[in-house]
Design an enzyme around this catalytic site. Structure first.
Site, PDB file in Angstrom:
ATOM      1  N   GLU A  77      32.072  39.489  45.461  1.00 33.23           N
ATOM      2  CA  GLU A  77      33.376  39.718  44.841  1.00 33.23           C
ATOM      3  C   GLU A  77      34.406  40.260  45.834  1.00 33.23           C
ATOM      4  O   GLU A  77      35.561  39.857  45.808  1.00 33.23           O
ATOM      5  CB  GLU A  77      33.226  40.689  43.663  1.00 33.23           C
ATOM      6  CG  GLU A  77      34.380  40.561  42.703  1.00 33.23           C
ATOM      7  CD  GLU A  77      34.332  41.620  41.614  1.00 33.23           C
ATOM      8  OE1 GLU A  77      33.257  42.219  41.419  1.00 33.23           O
ATOM      9  OE2 GLU A  77      35.377  41.843  40.989  1.00 33.23           O
ATOM     10  N   ASP A  78      33.990  41.159  46.695  1.00 29.90           N
ATOM     11  CA  ASP A  78      34.969  41.897  47.500  1.00 29.90           C
ATOM     12  C   ASP A  78      34.986  41.571  48.991  1.00 29.90           C
ATOM     13  O   ASP A  78      35.773  42.145  49.730  1.00 29.90           O
ATOM     14  CB  ASP A  78      34.727  43.411  47.364  1.00 29.90           C
ATOM     15  CG  ASP A  78      34.961  43.891  45.943  1.00 29.90           C
ATOM     16  OD1 ASP A  78      35.677  43.190  45.216  1.00 29.90           O
ATOM     17  OD2 ASP A  78      34.423  44.936  45.579  1.00 29.90           O
TER      18      ASP A  78
END
Ligand code: MN
Length: 713
Positions: free
Chosen positions: A78-79
């Site tokens: 996600e990051d």
């Protein structure tokens, strides 16, 4: 939380499993560190601290290596620049699938609407059912986020804390992850009720010495009891968690210094029979509080928790709770049922374990059924929050229900057909109303009638999501069917007024009308009219220029046979059970009253009395003639004014007269006037207009009564 190093995690794993696959953990760590390099948390710490803390919690929970790897990697996709493909290549499908599950459910925007949040929860339920380890990682992730919540903006703190309290703490509880649940609750509590929390902290702090002395004293006495029995055992005394104390304050309406049992003791022994022996000893020495003894050994909770619980009145008159259980039970209570089977099935819920996860299956079924996301969130909160009760079928099968559940909930827990046709219940052999709350360990027998069906009123008292969803689905289907017949009727009757003979139209003509108005079918067009999403005038527009001239003629012909005309023009009102019909609260019509219908947008027909003042203000376009049929003697509300002389016992006279006439009083109020008079306003329940007027006449004859009126607006 102290800074966690990868070595701490490895040590934790090796404590439980000497031959664990440490190499994969180390690789996951190196990869996560590389990917998160340069990122910082709101706290200013390197981002890597977060996956490390998450993985450490998972190691404490004794999760397998795949779960701990996934914990280290859970935010990379996600990051960071990492891709799921890359993770799959390096760490295999198992780890990648868990990371994927966590990624899918972590995109919750806290500012988002309830619907969006409900969608995320749905995703979580699906991911959980695929692999329960996704939830373990999510819980560990949430725990660390809660520990570092102070760095978020205040309004976000509240939203995140609320979600933790509503969703994650109950889920942890369901999995038997007791310690995580308590920590999540206390952390959320601190942000949700900061004033109460700090007050409680101060209070507990200032009483610390006394509390410790008390713990030592009772521990000593319990130790003597164990010695008398010749049992070796362990005794733990502790102050209860703050949120548990707070719940007690709220539930029992107490202030902090009125909550006595803030201290709890735990006695841990080797064998089950020693638990009961110790319980006997405790009850012989101190009086148990009625209703607080729970035997979760012979009847384990759904999450497999086993223990004896009792609350007693101690030597100085104080109450405190004692839990007695074996070492195995204690292990399970601390670590949850998950650690037992997670190795066997690789996170999938199968075979005999599936039974403990019936709630998950139910969540899964029900998120499919419940399309209204507000309703979904509401019931989810309700269902997961409640304490459970256990009730039996006549054959002795146990059903687990939330506290406060009713026979209707029980009936739906057996089978949806049983629920749908439930008319009564016997609890321990005695007939009870279907809305009465069930008591723990009762035996319940459901009485069904194949001709009966669910009622909207049931929604007011059912406690399980299962029952609620089934009832709502039933009502929705009913409403839809009714909207079609109602729509056809409205179109025919209003058409007649506009001079269009809809009844004589061919199906093909109606189908064409529907098509021109962009409805998928004739039925859908009728339904839209029934729900008042479109007016009959719009549907019949193409016939109107000619028709409106003719309308005058129709009006004139109306006089021939009043009754016949009324029937041919009016819409049949089938009484309180008619799903798309409601009775106006301003005039409270009862069967037998002259009535008129108002087509209210999206809600079907509202019935008013013909002389109701609000009718005069309504759009004449939307008024339709209606008439009563078959009201089955069900009670209808009516409001009355009774003016009485202000003498002793006057209310008793009025109410016993009403009882004699088989009239229930629903609610009422009194108002003293000057000159020794009192005005009583009552909402009563009557069968029909005749019943109401007989009652009013009888009231008028009472010597204390000066005046009686029905209120119709
Ligand atoms: Mn995270």
């Amino acid at each position: 939380m102290n800074t966690i190093r990868i070595q701490d995690i490895i040590d934790k794993i090796l404590e439980v499993r000497k031959n664990a696959d440490i190499e994969s953990i180390q690789r996951a760590y190196v990869y996560s560190a590389a990917m998160h390099a340069g990122q910082v948390r709101l706290s200013g710490e390197p981002y890597l601290m977060h996956p490390l803390a998450t993985a450490y919690t998972l190691a404490e929970m004794r999760m397998d290596e795949a779960t701990i790897c996934a914990g280290l990697l859970h935010d990379t996709v996600e990051d960071t620049a990492a891709t799921l493909e890359d993770i799959k290549l390096r760490f295999g499908d198992e780890v990648a699938n868990i990371v994927d599950g966590v990624t899918k459910i972590s995109q919750i925007s806290f500012e988002s609407k309830e619907e969006a949040q409900a969608e995320n929860i749905r995703k979580m339920i699906l991911a959980m059912a695929e692999d329960i380890r996704v939830l373990m990682v999510k819980l560990a992730d949430r725990l660390h986020n809660m520990c570092t919540l102070e760095f978020q903006k205040p309004h976000k703190q509240k939203l995140i804390a609320q979600e933790t309290m509503d969703i994650y703490a109950p889920l942890a509880n369901r999995l038997g992850l007791h310690r995580i649940k308590l920590r999540l609750e206390d952390l959320s509590f601190m942000y949700l009720k900061p004033d109460v929390y700090s007050q409680m902290t101060d209070w507990l702090e200032s009483n610390r010495t006394a509390e410790q002395q008390y713990i030592d004293k009772i521990t000593g006495l319990l130790r003597e009891m164990l010695d008398d029995l010749g049992i070796k055992g362990e005794i733990k005394g502790r102050i209860k968690h703050k949120y548990s104390i707070y719940k007690k304050m709220v539930q029992q309406g107490l202030t902090l210094d009125q909550v006595y049992d803030i201290i709890a003791f735990r006695v841990i022994v080797d064998e089950v029979r020693q638990c009961y022996a110790m319980l006997g000893q405790v009850h012989a020495a101190w009086n148990p509080i009625q209703g607080r003894f729970k035997d979760y050994i012979s009847m384990p909770k759904a999450n497999m928790y086993q223990s004896l619980h009792t609350t007693v009145v101690g030597p100085g008159g104080e109450r405190f709770e004692i839990q007695i259980r074996t070492r195995d039970m204690d292990y399970l209570a601390e670590h949850g049922v998950a650690s037992h089977w997670i190795y066997k099935e690789g996170g999938r819920i199968k075979g005999k374990d599936a039974k403990q996860f019936q709630w998950l299956q139910e969540l899964l079924d029900w998120q499919k059924m419940e399309s209204d996301s507000r309703e979904f969130m509401r019931s989810l909160r309700f269902d997961m929050f409640k304490d459970e009760i256990y009730v039996f079928t006549p054959r002795g099968d146990v059903k687990e229900l939330p506290e406060g559940a009713t026979p209707v909930d029980f009936a739906y827990a057996i089978h949806s057909k049983v629920g749908d046709t439930c008319v009564g219940a016997k609890v321990n052999g005695r007939l009870v109303p279907i809305n009465s709350p069930l008591e723990n360990s009762s035996t319940v027998e459901i009485i069904t009638d194949p001709n009966r069906h669910p009622s909207r009123d049931w929604l007011k008292f059912v406690k399980t999501a299962r029952a609620r969803t089934r009832i709502q689905n039933f009502i929705r289907t009913e409403e839809r069917n009714r909207s079609v017949t109602l729509g056809r009727e409205i179109l025919e009757k209003q058409g007649r007024r506009l001079g269009v003979n809809v009844a004589k139209m061919k199906d093909s003509e109606l189908a064409e009308l529907a098509k021109d108005l962009f409805f998928k079918s004739t039925e859908e067009m009728f339904s839209a009219i029934g729900y008042s999403r479109i007016t009959p005038r719009r549907v019949l527009k193409r016939f109107l220029p000619k028709a409106e001239e003719a309308a005058g003629v129709v009006e004139e012909n109306k006089t021939e046979n009043a009754e016949q005309a009324r029937r041919s023009e009016g819409i049949v009102i089938k009484g309180v059970d008619d799903v798309l019909v409601r009775f106006a609260g301003c005039c409270n019509p009862v069967p037998g009253d002259p009535i008129v219908g108002y087509i209210s947008r999206g809600r079907g027909i509202t019935v008013h009395t013909s002389d109701c003042k609000s009718v005069a203000k309504m759009e004449p376009e939307r008024l339709v003639p209606v008439y009563w049929e078959g009201h089955e003697g069900k009670p209808y509300p009516a409001r009355i004014h009774v003016l009485v002389r202000n003498v002793k016992g006057v209310m008793g006279k009025v109410s016993s007269l009403l009882a004699d006439h088989d009239v229930n009083i629903d609610s009422g109020s009194l108002r003293s006037l000057v000159d020794g008079k009192t005005e009583i306003t009552l909402t009563i329940e009557v069968h029909d207009a005749a019943h109401l007027y007989q009652t009013l006449q009888a009231l008028q004859k009472l010597d204390v009564v000066l005046e009686v009126n029905r209120i119709t607006s």
